[in-house]
Scaffold this motif. Structure first.
Motif, mmCIF file in Angstrom:
data_model
loop_
_atom_site.group_PDB
_atom_site.id
_atom_site.type_symbol
_atom_site.label_atom_id
_atom_site.label_comp_id
_atom_site.label_asym_id
_atom_site.label_seq_id
_atom_site.Cartn_x
_atom_site.Cartn_y
_atom_site.Cartn_z
ATOM 1 N N ASP A 75 58.016 40.312 37.346
ATOM 2 C CA ASP A 75 58.780 41.127 36.408
ATOM 3 C C ASP A 75 59.487 40.236 35.395
ATOM 4 O OD1 ASP A 75 58.057 43.487 37.718
ATOM 5 O OD2 ASP A 75 59.680 43.230 39.180
ATOM 6 N N HIS A 76 59.765 40.803 34.246
ATOM 7 C CA HIS A 76 60.482 40.061 33.214
ATOM 8 C C HIS A 76 61.980 40.235 33.417
ATOM 9 C CE1 HIS A 76 56.380 40.853 31.383
ATOM 10 N NE2 HIS A 76 56.430 39.573 31.717
ATOM 11 N N LEU A 77 62.791 39.490 32.667
ATOM 12 C CA LEU A 77 64.221 39.434 32.976
ATOM 13 C C LEU A 77 64.874 40.810 32.948
ATOM 14 C CD1 LEU A 77 65.441 36.138 31.241
ATOM 15 C CD2 LEU A 77 64.588 36.474 33.574
ATOM 16 N N ARG A 78 64.453 41.657 32.008
ATOM 17 C CA ARG A 78 65.110 42.962 31.893
ATOM 18 C C ARG A 78 64.159 44.122 32.085
ATOM 19 N NH1 ARG A 78 68.423 44.336 26.558
ATOM 20 N NH2 ARG A 78 67.382 46.304 26.970
ATOM 21 N N LYS A 79 62.913 43.849 32.514
ATOM 22 C CA LYS A 79 61.920 44.917 32.507
ATOM 23 C C LYS A 79 60.899 44.633 33.607
ATOM 24 C CE LYS A 79 58.888 44.673 29.252
ATOM 25 N NZ LYS A 79 57.645 44.559 28.808
ATOM 26 N N THR A 80 60.480 45.678 34.323
ATOM 27 C CA THR A 80 59.456 45.453 35.334
ATOM 28 C C THR A 80 58.089 45.392 34.669
ATOM 29 O OG1 THR A 80 59.414 47.834 35.743
ATOM 30 C CG2 THR A 80 60.717 46.506 37.255
ATOM 31 N N TYR A 81 57.162 44.720 35.327
ATOM 32 C CA TYR A 81 55.798 44.530 34.810
ATOM 33 C C TYR A 81 55.151 45.894 34.565
ATOM 34 C CZ TYR A 81 50.798 43.540 35.083
ATOM 35 O OH TYR A 81 49.449 43.487 34.846
ATOM 36 N N ASN A 82 54.526 46.040 33.399
ATOM 37 C CA ASN A 82 54.040 47.360 32.972
ATOM 38 C C ASN A 82 52.546 47.584 33.179
ATOM 39 O OD1 ASN A 82 52.859 45.798 31.077
ATOM 40 N ND2 ASN A 82 53.928 46.636 29.301
ATOM 41 N N GLY A 83 51.881 46.681 33.904
ATOM 42 C CA GLY A 83 50.455 46.884 34.167
ATOM 43 C C GLY A 83 49.515 46.141 33.238
ATOM 44 N N GLY A 84 50.065 45.358 32.302
ATOM 45 C CA GLY A 84 49.224 44.515 31.465
ATOM 46 C C GLY A 84 48.483 45.285 30.389
ATOM 47 N N VAL A 85 47.422 44.661 29.872
ATOM 48 C CA VAL A 85 46.666 45.239 28.756
ATOM 49 C C VAL A 85 45.173 45.227 29.092
ATOM 50 C CG1 VAL A 85 48.283 44.929 26.835
ATOM 51 C CG2 VAL A 85 46.977 42.970 27.647
ATOM 52 N N PRO A 86 44.750 46.097 30.051
ATOM 53 C CA PRO A 86 43.345 46.076 30.480
ATOM 54 C C PRO A 86 42.350 46.365 29.359
ATOM 55 C CG PRO A 86 44.567 47.916 31.493
ATOM 56 C CD PRO A 86 45.565 47.046 30.821
ATOM 57 N N HIS A 87 42.783 47.090 28.300
ATOM 58 C CA HIS A 87 41.852 47.369 27.203
ATOM 59 C C HIS A 87 41.594 46.118 26.355
ATOM 60 C CE1 HIS A 87 45.873 47.763 25.576
ATOM 61 N NE2 HIS A 87 45.403 47.760 24.351
ATOM 62 N N ILE A 88 42.425 45.108 26.506
ATOM 63 C CA ILE A 88 42.222 43.864 25.740
ATOM 64 C C ILE A 88 41.622 42.774 26.631
ATOM 65 C CG2 ILE A 88 43.308 42.110 24.286
ATOM 66 C CD1 ILE A 88 45.612 44.061 23.769
ATOM 67 N N HIS A 89 42.211 42.590 27.806
ATOM 68 C CA HIS A 89 41.820 41.459 28.661
ATOM 69 C C HIS A 89 41.046 41.886 29.911
ATOM 70 C CE1 HIS A 89 44.164 38.305 26.515
ATOM 71 N NE2 HIS A 89 44.867 39.352 26.135
ATOM 72 N N THR A 91 40.543 44.708 33.358
ATOM 73 C CA THR A 91 41.436 45.068 34.462
ATOM 74 C C THR A 91 41.813 43.839 35.293
ATOM 75 O OG1 THR A 91 39.498 45.645 35.751
ATOM 76 C CG2 THR A 91 40.662 47.461 34.699
ATOM 77 N N ASN A 92 40.993 42.803 35.259
ATOM 78 C CA ASN A 92 41.318 41.598 36.030
ATOM 79 C C ASN A 92 41.849 40.465 35.146
ATOM 80 O OD1 ASN A 92 39.048 40.732 34.696
ATOM 81 N ND2 ASN A 92 37.920 40.083 36.525
ATOM 82 N N GLY A 93 42.044 40.719 33.865
ATOM 83 C CA GLY A 93 42.582 39.688 32.965
ATOM 84 C C GLY A 93 41.520 38.795 32.346
ATOM 85 N N VAL A 94 40.381 38.681 32.993
ATOM 86 C CA VAL A 94 39.332 37.788 32.468
ATOM 87 C C VAL A 94 38.113 38.617 32.050
ATOM 88 C CG1 VAL A 94 40.031 35.579 33.445
ATOM 89 C CG2 VAL A 94 38.747 37.156 34.873
ATOM 90 N N GLY A 95 38.407 39.643 31.267
ATOM 91 C CA GLY A 95 37.345 40.418 30.632
ATOM 92 C C GLY A 95 36.443 41.146 31.599
ATOM 93 N N ASP A 96 36.961 41.442 32.803
ATOM 94 C CA ASP A 96 36.192 42.136 33.846
ATOM 95 C C ASP A 96 34.988 41.334 34.335
ATOM 96 O OD1 ASP A 96 37.964 44.258 33.997
ATOM 97 O OD2 ASP A 96 36.932 45.379 32.406
ATOM 98 N N VAL A 97 35.011 40.030 34.116
ATOM 99 C CA VAL A 97 33.968 39.145 34.655
ATOM 100 C C VAL A 97 34.362 38.767 36.085
ATOM 101 C CG1 VAL A 97 32.884 36.866 34.426
ATOM 102 C CG2 VAL A 97 33.349 38.261 32.390
ATOM 103 N N ASP A 98 33.412 38.840 37.008
ATOM 104 C CA ASP A 98 33.664 38.420 38.393
ATOM 105 C C ASP A 98 33.419 36.925 38.510
ATOM 106 O OD1 ASP A 98 34.436 40.814 39.601
ATOM 107 O OD2 ASP A 98 32.338 41.472 39.733
ATOM 108 N N LEU A 99 34.472 36.151 38.447
ATOM 109 C CA LEU A 99 34.323 34.697 38.600
ATOM 110 C C LEU A 99 34.097 34.380 40.074
ATOM 111 C CD1 LEU A 99 37.308 33.515 36.350
ATOM 112 C CD2 LEU A 99 34.870 33.535 35.762
ATOM 113 N N PRO A 100 33.338 33.312 40.384
ATOM 114 C CA PRO A 100 33.234 32.902 41.786
ATOM 115 C C PRO A 100 34.625 32.600 42.347
ATOM 116 C CG PRO A 100 31.762 31.614 40.371
ATOM 117 C CD PRO A 100 32.613 32.442 39.462
ATOM 118 N N THR A 101 34.910 33.105 43.550
ATOM 119 C CA THR A 101 36.259 32.937 44.107
ATOM 120 C C THR A 101 36.456 31.519 44.628
ATOM 121 O OG1 THR A 101 36.242 35.254 44.743
ATOM 122 C CG2 THR A 101 37.908 33.880 45.776
ATOM 123 N N SER A 102 37.454 30.855 44.099
ATOM 124 C CA SER A 102 37.786 29.511 44.581
ATOM 125 C C SER A 102 38.358 29.606 45.990
ATOM 126 C CB SER A 102 38.816 28.879 43.647
ATOM 127 O OG SER A 102 39.412 27.766 44.275
#
Ligand code: BDR
Ligand code: CA
Length: 331
Positions: A75-89, A91-102
């Protein structure tokens, strides 16, 4: 690529990994001018937990699995996390690409703690590159107000000096998602370079560049080509062609010295933390700058408004080079 004349700069990367964060991470790991010594994650494009997973998976693909990754503020200092920007990045942040799991996991402890520890290990040399909301840096400053005395420089992607915002008419996303944290970072006594939308929107990758990534022999570079696909769709209405702004990698390249600011006045900057329409705006005092950069005496914050070359070709050269990743640093 020639070896750098000077020792690699130890860099702590704070990020919300993130499509363009992934480019920045790959650049820093691949640049011979830098040694990435730690990563902290923060919520923004995606959650801080997911950003850590993405960072670990990218590091493994980039042959640098040893870099410690700490989960930072959800969460940010005055605001809870709002779910991000799945339409830009995605749903997983990396363009919905399944990277091999480290197989690697985040280290114990917060991102703020890792930053403070690294500031002792690399006292006087550590460079912070922050390309997400600045919550972790603000928490580290709260936990240890002496932090700036051990940090050589801070470079952030954030803000909009004369350009419009992208989160609101005046606020850029990294600043606007946590204005209180950004204000703390801007007010701290350290050498701060702000890389705002004014220059990041001018540096772009095109479809031909993405194809070069996809055809690379370097697995990490090929992954970047896949990750960029969704981001290219998002920027289609902005640029008129499928392409991508290079926000975060520009900050990384400036920190590494791969791109040199040519117009970067040291001027007072204030972050608007009011609740009005200006919330999250970076107000840079650029009065009287029309004839070139005029530094204000005693000001340690510079705002990048021009650079020596376009980032795109250099970025591609660095991340597709088959060089050894993450050069060691002498301490
Ligand atoms: C910044 O916001 C994030 O979405 C990007 O990763 C970048 O750090 C651009 O405004
Ligand atoms: Ca980012």
């Amino acid at each position: 690529m020639n070896a750098p004349a000077t020792a690699p700069i130890p860099v702590f990367l704070d990020c919300d990994t993130g499509v363009d964060d992934s480019l920045a991470l790959a650049y820093l790991v691949s640049s011979p001018a830098v040694r990435l010594v730690g990563i902290g994650t923060v919520s923004g494009n995606t959650s801080s937990e997911q950003a850590a997973r993405n960072s670990l998976d990218l590091l493994a693909l980039l042959d640098a699995p040893e870099v410690p990754v700490a989960i930072g503020a959800r969460d940010h200092l005055r605001k809870t996390y709002n779910g991000g920007v799945p339409h830009i990045h995605g749903t997983n942040g990396v363009g919905d690409v399944d990277l091999p799991t480290s197989p690697h996991e985040p280290v114990a402890g917060s991102a703020a703690r890792l930053l403070i520890d690294l500031s002792h290990a690399y006292a006087g040399d550590l460079h912070i590159v922050a390309i997400g909301p600045l919550t972790n840096l603000a928490l580290a400053l709260r936990e240890d107000p002496t932090l700036p005395s051990r940090v050589s420089a801070v470079t952030i992607m954030g803000g909009a000096a004369l350009a419009p915002g992208n989160l609101s008419p005046v606020a850029e996303a990294n600043i606007g998602n946590d204005p209180e944290a950004a204000a703390a970072v801007v007010e701290a006594d350290w050498d701060l370079t702000i890389v705002p939308l004014d220059v990041t929107m001018e540096n772009v990758l095109h479809e031909a560049d993405r194809l070069r990534l996809l055809e690379s022999d370097v697995p990490g570079a090929r992954a970047l080509g896949e990750i960029l696909d969704l981001y290219f769709d998002f920027y289609l209405p902005t640029y008129g062609t499928r392409s991508s702004a290079l926000h975060d990698p520009l900050a990384a390249a400036i920190a590494a010295g791969g791109v040199i600011p040519t117009l970067a006045p040291r001027v007072p900057v204030v972050v608007d933390t009011t609740d009005g329409p200006g919330r999250g705006q970076t107000v840079a005092d650029l009065r009287g700058q029309s004839l070139g950069a005029v530094d204000h005496p005693g000001v340690r914050t510079r705002v990048v408004l021009g650079t020596d070359r376009p980032l795109g070709p250099h970025l591609l050269d660095v991340v597709t080079a088959p060089a050894r990743r993450n050069a060691p640093v002498e301490v």
